[in-house]
Design an enzyme around this catalytic site. Sequence first.
Site, PDB file in Angstrom:
ATOM      1  N   ILE A  48      -2.848   0.345 -15.423  1.00 50.41           N
ATOM      2  CA  ILE A  48      -3.290   1.703 -15.144  1.00 50.41           C
ATOM      3  C   ILE A  48      -3.655   1.834 -13.663  1.00 50.41           C
ATOM      4  O   ILE A  48      -3.993   0.839 -13.010  1.00 50.41           O
ATOM      5  CB  ILE A  48      -4.512   2.072 -16.014  1.00 50.41           C
ATOM      6  CG1 ILE A  48      -5.680   1.128 -15.756  1.00 50.41           C
ATOM      7  CG2 ILE A  48      -4.166   2.117 -17.473  1.00 50.41           C
ATOM      8  CD1 ILE A  48      -7.000   1.506 -16.424  1.00 50.41           C
ATOM      9  N   ASN A  49      -3.601   3.077 -13.175  1.00 54.07           N
ATOM     10  CA  ASN A  49      -4.230   3.375 -11.907  1.00 54.07           C
ATOM     11  C   ASN A  49      -5.735   3.463 -12.165  1.00 54.07           C
ATOM     12  O   ASN A  49      -6.195   3.245 -13.281  1.00 54.07           O
ATOM     13  CB  ASN A  49      -3.669   4.683 -11.322  1.00 54.07           C
ATOM     14  CG  ASN A  49      -3.709   4.689  -9.803  1.00 54.07           C
ATOM     15  OD1 ASN A  49      -4.618   4.138  -9.187  1.00 54.07           O
ATOM     16  ND2 ASN A  49      -2.720   5.322  -9.191  1.00 54.07           N
TER      17      ASN A  49
ATOM     18  N   GLY B 291      -7.932   7.606   0.021  1.00 53.19           N
ATOM     19  CA  GLY B 291      -7.060   8.752   0.262  1.00 53.19           C
ATOM     20  C   GLY B 291      -5.679   8.378   0.756  1.00 53.19           C
ATOM     21  O   GLY B 291      -5.011   9.160   1.440  1.00 53.19           O
TER      22      GLY B 291
ATOM     23  N   ASN C  40     -13.359   3.740  -5.013  1.00 52.61           N
ATOM     24  CA  ASN C  40     -12.757   3.957  -3.706  1.00 52.61           C
ATOM     25  C   ASN C  40     -12.155   5.353  -3.641  1.00 52.61           C
ATOM     26  O   ASN C  40     -11.661   5.883  -4.637  1.00 52.61           O
ATOM     27  CB  ASN C  40     -11.699   2.888  -3.396  1.00 52.61           C
ATOM     28  CG  ASN C  40     -10.296   3.333  -3.778  1.00 52.61           C
ATOM     29  OD1 ASN C  40      -9.639   4.041  -3.016  1.00 52.61           O
ATOM     30  ND2 ASN C  40      -9.847   2.941  -4.970  1.00 52.61           N
ATOM     31  N   ALA C  41     -12.248   5.920  -2.456  1.00 56.38           N
ATOM     32  CA  ALA C  41     -11.596   7.204  -2.190  1.00 56.38           C
ATOM     33  C   ALA C  41     -10.970   7.127  -0.806  1.00 56.38           C
ATOM     34  O   ALA C  41     -11.240   7.938   0.069  1.00 56.38           O
ATOM     35  CB  ALA C  41     -12.588   8.351  -2.281  1.00 56.38           C
TER      36      ALA C  41
ATOM     37  N   LYS D 166       0.854  -1.182   0.000  1.00 53.27           N
ATOM     38  CA  LYS D 166       0.000   0.000   0.000  1.00 53.27           C
ATOM     39  C   LYS D 166       0.897   1.241   0.000  1.00 53.27           C
ATOM     40  O   LYS D 166       2.054   1.183   0.405  1.00 53.27           O
ATOM     41  CB  LYS D 166      -0.890  -0.034   1.240  1.00 53.27           C
ATOM     42  CG  LYS D 166      -1.910   1.094   1.310  1.00 53.27           C
ATOM     43  CD  LYS D 166      -2.917   0.837   2.413  1.00 53.27           C
ATOM     44  CE  LYS D 166      -3.798   2.062   2.672  1.00 53.27           C
ATOM     45  NZ  LYS D 166      -4.386   2.641   1.471  1.00 53.27           N
TER      46      LYS D 166
ATOM     47  N   CYS E 259      -2.826   8.828  -8.144  1.00 58.76           N
ATOM     48  CA  CYS E 259      -4.017   8.492  -7.361  1.00 58.76           C
ATOM     49  C   CYS E 259      -5.072   9.577  -7.558  1.00 58.76           C
ATOM     50  O   CYS E 259      -4.819  10.744  -7.256  1.00 58.76           O
ATOM     51  CB  CYS E 259      -3.664   8.368  -5.880  1.00 58.76           C
ATOM     52  SG  CYS E 259      -5.075   7.954  -4.842  1.00 58.76           S
TER      53      CYS E 259
ATOM     54  N   ASN F   4       3.836   6.656  -6.922  1.00 63.86           N
ATOM     55  CA  ASN F   4       2.412   6.885  -7.168  1.00 63.86           C
ATOM     56  C   ASN F   4       2.175   8.368  -7.444  1.00 63.86           C
ATOM     57  O   ASN F   4       2.031   9.170  -6.527  1.00 63.86           O
ATOM     58  CB  ASN F   4       1.587   6.431  -5.969  1.00 63.86           C
ATOM     59  CG  ASN F   4       0.097   6.486  -6.253  1.00 63.86           C
ATOM     60  OD1 ASN F   4      -0.330   6.965  -7.298  1.00 63.86           O
ATOM     61  ND2 ASN F   4      -0.695   6.002  -5.318  1.00 63.86           N
TER      62      ASN F   4
END
Length: 300
Positions: A189-190, A71, A68-69, A44, A128, A125
Amino acid sequence: MNTNVTIAGVTFKNPVTTASGTFGSGMEYSEFVDLNRLGAITTKGVSSVPWPGNPVPRIAETYGGMLNAIGLQNPGVDMFVERDLAFLKQFDTKVIVNVCGKSVKEYVEVVERLSEEAVDLLELNISCPNVKEGCIAFGQDPKMIAMIMDEIKRHAKQPVIVKLSPNVTDITEMAKAAEAGGADALSLINTLTGMKIDINHRAFAIANKTGGMSGPAVKPIAVRMVYQVANAVKLPIIGMGGIQNAEDALEFIMAGATVVAVGTANFINPYATVEVIEGIEEFMRKNQISDINDLIGCVK
């Protein structure tokens, strides 16, 4: 039968890893699957200091997937090293750490903190879609991508993978920028930015209003983007987006991915990663394929 693949000088025993944010660091999943079986574990996202994440609700189901959010909620890099990396050291599986930040400075801080740790690759990342600062703001500007990569490469001891956003006009331009900045590999992909409305409460289903969409519904888009990027740059690719089984994974490999990442499927089936590995091996035996590398990018 050879299932070994190599990214930036790092050899994986098979071409299957986990998608960041869907497997934690493998602690909970280790009760169901042998983590030694995986080609790699992608953790993660980790930031320099603890992030609380977004307000709830932050998950919503959709047809063929989910939004999903979260964060990028995480305990910060110091706790991650003390707890998660200590746990992962017991397994003979490559470790990819997903690095996130709200500024270039924060990315650098995390990269420097991990430089002497037992980490095989870093996944940057910059894509996001549900973090308002950093991340997606960086990942949609090719000049910013090249600048960040140039700075990160000055501090990183491990090879760096750049995770690309699909929420752009032309993903190949972002891939080229990452390559120009010195990226060692790409992952894509993200998630795609999406929205769901709760019609009974006349409100957003997610407190953040929008969230990242993942799951089987995004797979055709993801396969297409992997194919485009594989034909635009010379970097190895970790392909992901809606992989549920070996057939899905093989589509990505044939489109040009060296490694594939299983994500949302882990929430439905904790055995998904191992089943994908076993399915790829069965496909190779059935079709008398001696080397998985012969399948990478075989569809022209």
